[in-house]
Design a protein around this motif. Structure first.
Motif, short mmCIF file in Angstrom:
data_model
loop_
_atom_site.label_atom_id
_atom_site.label_comp_id
_atom_site.label_asym_id
_atom_site.label_seq_id
_atom_site.Cartn_x
_atom_site.Cartn_y
_atom_site.Cartn_z
N ARG A 1 0.88 -1.17 0.00
CA ARG A 1 0.00 0.00 0.00
C ARG A 1 0.92 1.22 0.00
NH1 ARG A 1 -1.77 3.04 4.04
NH2 ARG A 1 -0.89 1.71 5.66
N GLU B 1 4.42 11.95 -8.35
CA GLU B 1 3.04 11.63 -8.69
C GLU B 1 2.96 11.03 -10.09
OE1 GLU B 1 0.28 14.68 -7.47
OE2 GLU B 1 -1.30 13.72 -8.67
N ARG C 1 1.26 7.56 -11.11
CA ARG C 1 0.10 7.52 -12.00
C ARG C 1 0.40 6.75 -13.28
NH1 ARG C 1 -3.82 9.89 -9.53
NH2 ARG C 1 -3.51 11.86 -8.43
N GLU D 1 -2.35 2.91 -7.19
CA GLU D 1 -3.17 3.68 -6.25
C GLU D 1 -2.30 4.11 -5.08
OE1 GLU D 1 -6.74 1.87 -4.85
OE2 GLU D 1 -7.26 1.24 -6.90
N GLU E 1 -2.29 6.80 -1.29
CA GLU E 1 -2.92 7.78 -0.42
C GLU E 1 -2.04 9.01 -0.42
OE1 GLU E 1 -3.70 6.43 3.68
OE2 GLU E 1 -3.96 4.47 2.70
#
Ligand SMILES: [Zn+2]
Ligand SMILES: [Zn+2]
Length: 654
Positions: free
Chosen positions: A423, A448, A452, A457, A459
């Motif tokens: 995660r 980022e 992406r 995914e 947080e």
């Protein structure tokens, strides 16, 4: 008046209507399920009057906030029971926490609370819960609240109120405080609470510990009672089962039982690896070395002791000195490194670098020392002697995205190998930081984009980056659902500046490289601690300290057993021979307890046919095979690093 609902619709209510009224207007079912109301995102009591025009949301057991709410309720019920059962007890605070709640008590001198008292307290709590006592809020003047708690001798509450008044912003003096009553108990509390104690569907007291009032070692030692509460009995049972699993898997317990590592007061916070633990360590470092090399990292080795001058230049002297160890040698102050970065920088700076050399990737199983207070040391999970799987990448700004993606891929490969679920969290610029806003824009943009573009995914943790750059943290979920932060990939624009790092660009001018700090397992110490718990000590074959044990049935099979062991050893397997004159049943049971992956039983039949009878830990008898077939089977299992998570894909709680 009107309020708006999450679906965008408006609800017409009489003036002064409460959250309970709103729930009832929507439906009887919702009214029964309602626990609280969120008004303009702030959680409030169901009975509180709503603000006309507010956006509201009814909180039910399905809502994210529900657990915290009933756990807070349950803390009050605990205090209710304790006050009834222990006259003269003083109460302090009782908040919900992750996984449950606690309440801190100051018991009369003759009371020494232990888990043996839990049943009696729980019984009394159950009575208050079954009685369905409403939580009622009352806002009272500071003077009245002080008088009330003074009369009751509740000094801690008096101190809390006095502090509230003293610490208040002078523009908004505190004039009233809120009290919550349930049954016979009243607490100073900000709330909110569910409408009644009946909403606590399942709870359990879990442990008792000492805690200083306000966390201050100069103040009173209080008794902290921990508990947990859930919205269903099933959820509680599942939670307790997880706690029990965690207890059985505790790496400190398994470390002792399996002779993996030990600690000595002579070197606090630093593990001593016993032979079996050293085997695991070595397998893991071999894995680390091979995988780094295949991704074009260059392994380096650097000293652990440095002139304090280096730590001044790196900035550690200013911000990290208290966590470092210093010594004086021949009049020079020297410090043990708490991080490897300044060391790798020395190597980078030892030559003139060109854009053609970049990216440069240095990897080191780097030994660092960090001072952790003795109270916080915890087995292998929190140590002072830390061997990081560290790497520093020096690259051009254009290479950042690709390098970060490379780090993430490497991380995923490692976690996949061990059967962890990853995660990701992206942390951006904190308030205190170095560098221009444009620099941060570029750095955050690169991270980022790296995420992406790979369709990952993540947080977003705004403001949680390091002062020198943004970072991606890699968290893992283990086999019993616990989350651990293992890896981190951090961009750094500050250290290259501090140490004057440059490379010659294709324009022949000097440019500043970007530095990426990355660790994927974190540290070998902590990672092995986590692996022990993740596998419950049942290591996959490639990591297992002893991979097979040969068990002769009777003394007359000893020679054959020895030759089998020798053959396996020559094939590169880690083998033991159990020649004791014990029954075969006992030998097998002991091997099972030691969690040895393979047991090779040899008797008359096997000796005659040149075979072994193969047993796998937990799986039992796998039939007979020739020694050569077993070697190739075990060799294959080692080579592809398969573990029990591969054999048991599809939900095996272990
Ligand atoms: Zn409270
Ligand atoms: Zn670093």
């Amino acid at each position: 008046m009107k309020v708006s609902l999450p679906d965008g619709n408006e609800l017409e209510l009489p003036d002064g209507a409460s959250g309970a009224d709103a729930a009832r207007a929507i439906g009887e079912g919702l009214a029964r399920a309602a626990l609280a109301v969120k008004q303009d995102r702030v959680l409030r009591d169901l009975s509180a009057p709503l603000r006309p025009g507010a956006r509201i949301e009814i909180v039910t057991p399905k809502s994210e906030e529900a657990l915290e709410l009933v756990r807070h309720d349950c803390a009050h019920v605990l205090a209710t029971a304790v006050m009834e059962l222990y006259p003269g007890v003083k109460i302090s605070i009782g908040p919900p926490i992750e996984d449950g709640f606690y309440y801190d008590f100051d018991f009369p001198a003759d009371v020494k609370l232990s888990d043996a008292d839990f049943e009696r307290i729980e019984q009394r709590m159950r009575e208050h819960i079954n009685a369905g006592e409403p939580f009622e809020r009352e806002d009272v003047s500071v003077a009245r609240a002080l008088e009330r708690f003074r009369d009751e001798g509740q000094d801690y509450k008096v101190e809390l109120i006095e502090d509230l008044v003293r610490d208040a912003d002078p523009a908004h003096p505190v004039e009233t405080v809120s009290l919550y009553r349930n049954g016979p108990f009243t607490d100073l509390c900000r709330g909110p609470h569910a409408p009644s104690t009946k909403r606590i569907k399942a709870f359990k007291l879990t442990s008792v510990a000492g805690a200083y009032w306000r966390g201050d070692a100069q103040r009173q030692m209080l008794t902290r009672v921990y508990g947990t509460a859930f919205l269903s009995k099933e959820d509680l049972a599942e939670h307790l089962e997880r706690l029990e699993q965690a207890r059985l898997r505790d790496h400190r317990k398994l470390g002792r039982e399996l002779d993996l590592f030990m600690f000595s007061e002579l070197s606090p916070g630093s593990p001593f690896w016993q032979p079996a633990g050293s085997q695991i360590w070595n397998q893991l470092t071999d894995f680390w070395r091979v995988e780094n090399a295949s991704r074009e990292y260059s392994e380096v080795r650097t000293p652990i002791l440095y002139d304090a001058e280096l730590w001044r230049q790196s900035g550690h002297w200013d911000v990290y000195r208290d966590n470092m160890y210093f010594t004086e040698v021949e009049g020079r102050s020297l410090g043990l490194k708490p991080m490897n970065c300044p060391a790798h920088i020395q190597i980078y700076n030892s030559e003139r670098r060109s854009y053609r050399d970049l990216p440069i990737r240095y990897a080191e199983a780097g030994l660092v020392h960090r001072h952790e207070p003795s109270g916080t040391l915890h087995g292998l999970l929190r140590v002072r002697h830390i061997t990081q799987d560290d790497a520093h990448i020096f690259c051009t700004e254009d290479q950042v995205k690709e390098e970060v993606q490379g780090c993430l891929d490497f991380g995923f490969f490692i976690y996949e190998t061990f059967g962890f679920e990853p995660r990701l969290e992206l942390s951006t610029r904190p308030e205190k930081r170095v560098g221009s806003d444009e620099m941060w824009d570029r750095a955050e943009g690169a991270l980022e984009a790296a995420l992406r573009e790979k369709g990952l995914e993540f947080e977003l943790n705004e403001g949680d980056g390091a002062f020198y750059g943004p970072k991606i943290d890699l968290h893992m979920t283990d086999s019993i659902g616990r989350s651990w932060q293992l890896g981190t990939v951090q961009l750094d624009y500050s250290m290259p500046e501090r140490f004057g790092l440059v490379y010659a660009g294709d324009d022949n001018a000097d440019h500043r490289p970007v530095m990426i700090h990355r660790a994927l397992m974190g540290s070998f110490e902590r990672f092995i601690g986590i692996l022990i718990e993740h596998y419950a000590g049942e290591f996959p074959l490639w990591l297992a300290p002893v991979q097979a044990v040969v068990l002769p049935i009777a003394d007359r099979h000893a020679d054959y057993a020895r030759s089998v062991a020798e053959e396996l050893r020559r094939a590169g397997l880690r083998v033991q021979l159990d020649e004791r004159t014990e029954s075969i049943g006992k030998k097998i049971r002991e091997a099972e307890v030691r969690k040895l992956p393979y047991m090779l039983v040899v008797g008359d039949k096997e000796a005659e046919a040149g075979e072994v009878s193969v047993r796998r830990h937990r799986e039992g008898d796998l039939g007979t095979s020739s020694v050569a077939d077993f070697v190739s089977r075990a060799g294959g299992e080692v080579a592809d690093r398969s573990g029990w998570h591969d054999r048991n894909r599809g939900g095996h709680g272990c």
